[in-house]
Design an enzyme around this catalytic site. Structure first.
Site, short mmCIF file in Angstrom:
data_model
loop_
_atom_site.label_atom_id
_atom_site.label_comp_id
_atom_site.label_asym_id
_atom_site.label_seq_id
_atom_site.Cartn_x
_atom_site.Cartn_y
_atom_site.Cartn_z
N LYS A 81 -56.66 -17.16 -6.26
CA LYS A 81 -55.40 -17.15 -5.51
C LYS A 81 -54.80 -18.55 -5.49
CE LYS A 81 -53.53 -15.83 -0.96
NZ LYS A 81 -53.87 -15.23 0.36
N SER A 150 -51.22 -11.41 1.59
CA SER A 150 -50.63 -12.41 0.73
C SER A 150 -51.41 -12.59 -0.58
CB SER A 150 -50.60 -13.75 1.48
OG SER A 150 -51.93 -14.17 1.80
N SER A 174 -54.80 -9.92 4.57
CA SER A 174 -54.38 -10.21 3.20
C SER A 174 -55.41 -9.97 2.12
CB SER A 174 -53.88 -11.66 3.11
OG SER A 174 -52.79 -11.86 3.98
#
Length: 448
Positions: A81, A150, A174
């Site tokens: 990420k 996210s 998330s």
């Protein structure tokens, strides 16, 4: 004929590479090829350096040929990420403010992945600064729908076969919610199991590193590799890392009892599907109500999140507030209005809520509840979906797992979530293994 490496899960791929049946170079090339085919539609990646990834893979193949010891993720490609530092590779937080930022060293979790032999394929898309403004990523089951947030890119990359494993973070929902929307396994370990040095802090009281995989053992193995004491993260402790991958591959000593909870905000399609699953489990699952103190849990989590957001993003805001989305600016402004007494009082709720959970978990092995309100929302809603199904558990710091057991009438995935006691991650993984085995060859489908 040898299987397509891009179609394999992490453990299966790792075993074939270790045996010499497939090279790390071939596995990496297969993932890069899948990305080239699907990325224009799915937009899961913020950065991919195929040349660098192939160089990593060739070096790993040479290591294996030399007879040197190899790690437990030897040759397995992993996505990271884009709020997690990677040396020599952009880490831009999904924000124009950090455009061109290239950190000089890896985050601790990335360093541990490299030590385990993983190939760092690139950076997966995050929502802006890991907050709630939607990214450009698309759901692989329906590109007109959101993949969540996210950690959107990480979930999409795994669900679409671009990479067998990806790393995410969760401050609200998330990891769990994107896994639910994309039909894969998402594992948010207990708070403090995985160190966060080198990761953009948003809310240190809540931020948790999580793992995405195509099956339970894959996600557990990724989490285990990243776990352990972090000298620069006071949330971690000097204690042995639990054998998460082993736990995810074995059943509990006795068939578990599950307490089924329907959280406020779940859509009817999810409640119907969860009801069917509960009925199918028979006497192993019982519907219960959460302790009354949980009624305010999601709002308490939000209060902590926004107060700490305003503090942690102070420098980013002053560097480029005009480059932020309205969503992020509004969150910062709301966080600035939280009174110190209210913030400090909110921190006390973790202990209160866990006391209520402990009472419930003395009568069962895990809590079963929705992982998301329902199927993924349409992109036209301009939303990553509600974290209401996840926020209370993030606040408690307890382990949570999304399992892809449900679909709606259109075949869109809806995950169920298992919750355990903080620190009992291995026990929760055994329960998850048992539940997956009960429905190994089927999913529950309901009409809308």
């Amino acid at each position: 004929m040898a299987p397509d490496p891009a179609s394999l899960g992490a453990v299966a791929l790792r075993d074939l590479i270790a045996s010499g049946a497939i090279t790390a170079e071939a596995a990496t090339a297969a993932c890069l090829n899948r990305i080239a085919q699907t990325e224009p539609q799915l937009r899961a990646w913020a950065y991919v350096d195929g040349q660098n990834a192939m160089a990593q893979a060739r070096a790993l193949d040479q290591r294996r040929k030399s007879g040197a010891a190899i790690g437990v993720l030897h040759g397995v490609p992993v996505g990271i990420k884009d709020v997690i530092d990677t040396a020599g590779m952009p880490t831009e937080y999904g924000s124009p403010i950090a455009k061109g930022r290239v950190p000089p060293q890896d985050a601790l979790v990335v360093a541990r992945l490299r030590t385990a032999g993983a190939v760092i394929l690139g950076k997966t898309v995050t929502t802006e600064c890991a907050f709630m403004h939607p990214s450009d990523s698309r759901n692989p089951h329906d590109p007109a729908r959101s993949p969540g947030g996210s950690s959107a890119g990480s979930a999409v990359a795994v669900a679409s076969g671009q990479v067998p494993l990806a790393v995410g973070t969760q401050t609200g929902g998330s990891v769990i919610r994107p896994a639910s929307y994309c039909g894969i396994v998402g594992f948010k370990p207990s708070y403090g199991l995985i160190g966060r040095t080198g990761i953009l802090p948003q809310s240190p009281f809540l931020d948790t590193v999580g793992a995405f995989g195509r099956d339970l053992q894959d996600a557990a193995l990724l989490a285990e590799v990243m776990a352990g004491h972090d000298p620069q993260d006071s949330a971690t402790a000097m204690q042995p890392v639990p054998r998460l991958a082993q736990a995810a591959s074995e059943a509990p000593p006795l068939p578990p009892l599950l307490s089924v909870v329907a959280l406020p905000g779940a859509q009817q399609v999810m409640l119907d599907a969860l009801g069917e699953l509960t009925d199918a489990l028979g006497g192993r699952a019982h519907r219960v109500d959460l302790p009354a103190v949980f009624a305010e849990a999601d709002q308490i989590r939000r209060r902590i999140n926004l107060a700490e957001l305003a503090k942690c993003y102070y420098a980013l805001e002053h560097q480029g507030r005009d480059q932020m989305s309205d969503t992020l600016r509004d969150g910062l402004d709301e966080g600035k209005q939280v009174l110190a007494r209210d913030y400090l009082a909110a921190l006390d709720w973790r202990q209160v809520l866990n006391a209520g959970l402990d009472e419930l978990l003395t009568r069962c092995d895990a809590i079963l509840c929705p992982a998301s309100p329902g199927p993924a929302p349409e992109l036209s809603e301009n939303s990553t979906g509600s974290p209401a199904m996840n926020g209370p558990w993030t606040l408690c710091g307890v382990p949570a797992i999304t399992l892809p057991l449900l679909t709606d009438a259109n075949g869109l995935p809806m995950g169920v979530q298992l919750i355990g006691r903080r620190g009992e991650d291995a026990r929760l993984l055994r329960v998850a293994h048992w539940l997956m085995e009960q429905f190994h060859d089927s999913t529950a489908e309901v009409t809308t």
